[in-house]
Scaffold this motif. Structure first.
Motif, PDB file in Angstrom:
ATOM      1  N   GLN A  28       0.841  -1.196   0.000  1.00  0.00           N
ATOM      2  CA  GLN A  28       0.000   0.000   0.000  1.00  0.00           C
ATOM      3  C   GLN A  28       0.876   1.245   0.000  1.00  0.00           C
ATOM      4  O   GLN A  28       1.954   1.260   0.573  1.00  0.00           O
ATOM      5  CB  GLN A  28      -0.903  -0.005   1.223  1.00  0.00           C
ATOM      6  CG  GLN A  28      -1.836  -1.195   1.242  1.00  0.00           C
ATOM      7  CD  GLN A  28      -2.678  -1.201   2.489  1.00  0.00           C
ATOM      8  OE1 GLN A  28      -2.939  -0.171   3.083  1.00  0.00           O
ATOM      9  NE2 GLN A  28      -3.116  -2.383   2.910  1.00  0.00           N
ATOM     10  N   GLU A  29       0.368   2.273  -0.646  1.00  0.00           N
ATOM     11  CA  GLU A  29       1.110   3.526  -0.732  1.00  0.00           C
ATOM     12  C   GLU A  29       0.148   4.681  -0.505  1.00  0.00           C
ATOM     13  O   GLU A  29      -1.004   4.639  -0.921  1.00  0.00           O
ATOM     14  CB  GLU A  29       1.741   3.638  -2.123  1.00  0.00           C
ATOM     15  CG  GLU A  29       2.680   4.781  -2.285  1.00  0.00           C
ATOM     16  CD  GLU A  29       3.388   4.731  -3.634  1.00  0.00           C
ATOM     17  OE1 GLU A  29       2.921   5.436  -4.552  1.00  0.00           O
ATOM     18  OE2 GLU A  29       4.376   3.993  -3.753  1.00  0.00           O
ATOM     19  N   ALA A  30       0.625   5.710   0.176  1.00  0.00           N
ATOM     20  CA  ALA A  30      -0.171   6.910   0.399  1.00  0.00           C
ATOM     21  C   ALA A  30       0.694   8.128   0.101  1.00  0.00           C
ATOM     22  O   ALA A  30       1.905   8.105   0.285  1.00  0.00           O
ATOM     23  CB  ALA A  30      -0.677   6.963   1.841  1.00  0.00           C
ATOM     24  N   ILE A  31       0.039   9.168  -0.367  1.00  0.00           N
ATOM     25  CA  ILE A  31       0.720  10.428  -0.639  1.00  0.00           C
ATOM     26  C   ILE A  31       0.492  11.335   0.559  1.00  0.00           C
ATOM     27  O   ILE A  31      -0.579  11.337   1.163  1.00  0.00           O
ATOM     28  CB  ILE A  31       0.177  11.067  -1.923  1.00  0.00           C
ATOM     29  CG1 ILE A  31       0.514  10.166  -3.114  1.00  0.00           C
ATOM     30  CG2 ILE A  31       0.731  12.468  -2.121  1.00  0.00           C
ATOM     31  CD1 ILE A  31      -0.109  10.598  -4.400  1.00  0.00           C
ATOM     32  N   GLY A  32       1.513  12.100   0.894  1.00  0.00           N
ATOM     33  CA  GLY A  32       1.390  13.012   2.019  1.00  0.00           C
ATOM     34  C   GLY A  32       2.470  14.064   1.989  1.00  0.00           C
ATOM     35  O   GLY A  32       3.145  14.264   0.979  1.00  0.00           O
TER      36      GLY A  32
END
Length: 111
Positions: A28-32
């Motif tokens: 899983q990957e998230a942008i922040g």
């Protein structure tokens, strides 16, 4: 350092920054955005959710510092705190960042 309740508290002063980043937890990957950073860890404000529990290993990538490995310390309210892994080259990258590139970001007043 510990407070009078016996809880762990920050060991290193944090500096405010704004560094666009990606955080990866397994597949899983998230942008922040990194919102504060110290020589031992950082806090990210996430655009989406990332179900990484405390103790989970994560990888943070951004253009300013590069590839950082760490362990989740907390994950709450769209923000996540990460402590750098002491046996990785993340600490050397952070030291180079503070030595060469870091500029404290001041809050913008809304009128």
């Amino acid at each position: 350092m510990s407070n009078n309740l016996g809880m762990d508290v920050r060991k290193s002063p944090r500096s405010r920054v704004r560094i666009d980043s990606k955080i990866r937890y397994f597949q899983q990957e998230a942008i922040g955005r990194v919102i504060n950073i110290s020589r031992t860890g950082l806090a990210l404000e996430l655009v989406g959710k990332l179900p990484a529990a405390a103790g989970s290993q994560v990888v943070i990538e951004n253009d300013d510092i590069g590839h950082l490995e760490g362990v989740v310390r907390w994950n709450y309210g769209g923000r996540i705190g990460v402590m750098f892994r002491p046996n990785s080259n993340s600490i050397a990258k952070i030291a180079a960042y503070f030595r060469n590139f870091h500029q404290e970001v001041r809050p913008v007043l809304k009128g």
